[in-house]
Design an enzyme around this catalytic site. Structure first.
Site, PDB file in Angstrom:
ATOM      1  N   VAL A 154      -3.214   9.497  -7.597  1.00 25.77           N
ATOM      2  CA  VAL A 154      -2.340  10.299  -6.722  1.00 25.77           C
ATOM      3  C   VAL A 154      -0.956  10.310  -7.357  1.00 25.77           C
ATOM      4  CG1 VAL A 154      -1.329  10.502  -4.410  1.00 25.77           C
ATOM      5  CG2 VAL A 154      -3.681   9.672  -4.682  1.00 25.77           C
ATOM      6  N   HIS A 179      -3.258   4.112  -2.599  1.00 24.42           N
ATOM      7  CA  HIS A 179      -4.237   3.205  -1.979  1.00 24.42           C
ATOM      8  C   HIS A 179      -4.924   3.898  -0.802  1.00 24.42           C
ATOM      9  CE1 HIS A 179      -1.354   0.077  -3.643  1.00 24.42           C
ATOM     10  NE2 HIS A 179      -2.499  -0.316  -4.139  1.00 24.42           N
ATOM     11  N   LEU A 207       0.820  -1.214   0.000  1.00 26.39           N
ATOM     12  CA  LEU A 207       0.000   0.000   0.000  1.00 26.39           C
ATOM     13  C   LEU A 207       0.854   1.264   0.000  1.00 26.39           C
ATOM     14  CD1 LEU A 207      -2.800  -0.963   2.576  1.00 26.39           C
ATOM     15  CD2 LEU A 207      -2.724  -1.364   0.097  1.00 26.39           C
TER      16      LEU A 207
END
Ligand code: PAF
Length: 286
Positions: free
Chosen positions: A182, A42, A38
């Site tokens: 992102v 995430h 992650l």
């Protein structure tokens, strides 16, 4: 965290009962499917899910069915303890992290979901069977968790399109949400595979987001001009090997030709050394 299907179902039922007892009459369950390792991308999905629902379930499963025989299944980054700790910091305890034999007790599945013709294009052309494997595991996760909604990253644009279409075509009563990609400060889209990049590779990888920006800037002049602008950025970066650069209609995922006007999605896949990266961006054409 649990790897058991029965256990995650009973924990979700417990959380549901607790939420009702706590005054939420109809608690909404939101699933965030991941393959772990992650990163902040995430966590943006998790934060979105926390806004969207009352009970958030995160799955962590490196799904063998969606990797080709020559792909990075064995070396795919696995950081389960760290992932569980990062989720706990956000108050998420419903983490479903099955093993391959929990998900595929017979070793192979006899039944698979087909991603159809769109699943053979772009990512699907380079990675045959990838999207069938991905949709199959997502369908299984949908059945195991029975969420009201599920959250996916827009970075995997073709995946998001196919999951939305599967939910509609197969009548899953599940809203599928996409969350904006992102990016690091330098523009690189966050990806679990970025850990494979050395400094030079990372510098080369920046040409993907730069090419997408060039396509967006050239969008006014049409599809061909946007494509040419992106190609000229990529051609200036010898450290990458382009797999595809495509401009598609986001409603159908079919390529658009010059003369098209409206919203379009530009997608790029390229190799930086041995690392395969993908990125995409919505643009307005014409
Ligand atoms: O995007 C991913 O990480 C995977 O394709 C998914 C959706 C978790 C299915 O394995």
């Amino acid at each position: 965290m649990t790897n058991s299907i029965a256990d995650i179902r009973s924990r979700i039922a417990d959380a549901h009962r607790a939420a009702v007892a706590g005054g939420i009459p109809d608690p909404r369950v939101v699933l965030v499917p991941t393959m772990g390792a992650l990163h902040d991308g995430h966590l943006a999905l998790v934060d979105y899910a926390l806004e969207l629902g009352d009970i958030v379930v995160v799955s962590i499963f490196v799904n063998p069915l969606q990797f080709g025989p020559k792909e990075d299944l064995a070396s795919y980054p696995r950081t389960l303890d760290q992932d569980v700790a990062r989720l706990a910091e956000r108050g998420i305890s419903l983490v479903f992290a099955p093993t391959a034999s929990d998900m595929y007790p017979d070793g192979q599945v006899g039944t698979r979901v087909s991603a159809g013709e769109v699943g053979t294009r772009l990512e699907g052309r380079t990675r045959p069977g990838h999207f069938d494997g991905m949709l199959t595991v997502v369908a299984k996760l949908f059945h195991i968790v029975s969420p009201h909604a599920a959250v996916f990253g827009e970075k995997d644009g073709q995946q998001l399109f196919l999951v939305k279409r599967m939910a509609r075509d197969l009548n899953f009563p599940i809203e599928v949400h996409g969350v904006q990609t992102v990016r690091a400060d330098d523009g690189l889209a966050l990806s679990s595979r970025n850990v494979y990049l050395d400094d030079a590779g990372r510098r080369s990888a920046l040409s993907l987001s730069a090419a997408l920006a060039a396509a967006a800037a050239g969008g006014d002049l049409g599809v061909d001009a946007a494509t040419a602008a992106a190609h000229s950025v990529l051609a200036g970066e010898p450290g990458i090997e382009l797999d595809y650069l495509a401009v598609v209609d986001p409603e159908t995922f079919l390529p658009v030709a010059d003369g098209y006007s409206g919203s379009a999605l530009v997608l790029i896949a390229a190799r930086v050394g041995t690392t395969r990266l993908i990125d995409n961006r919505s643009i307005i054409v014409g």
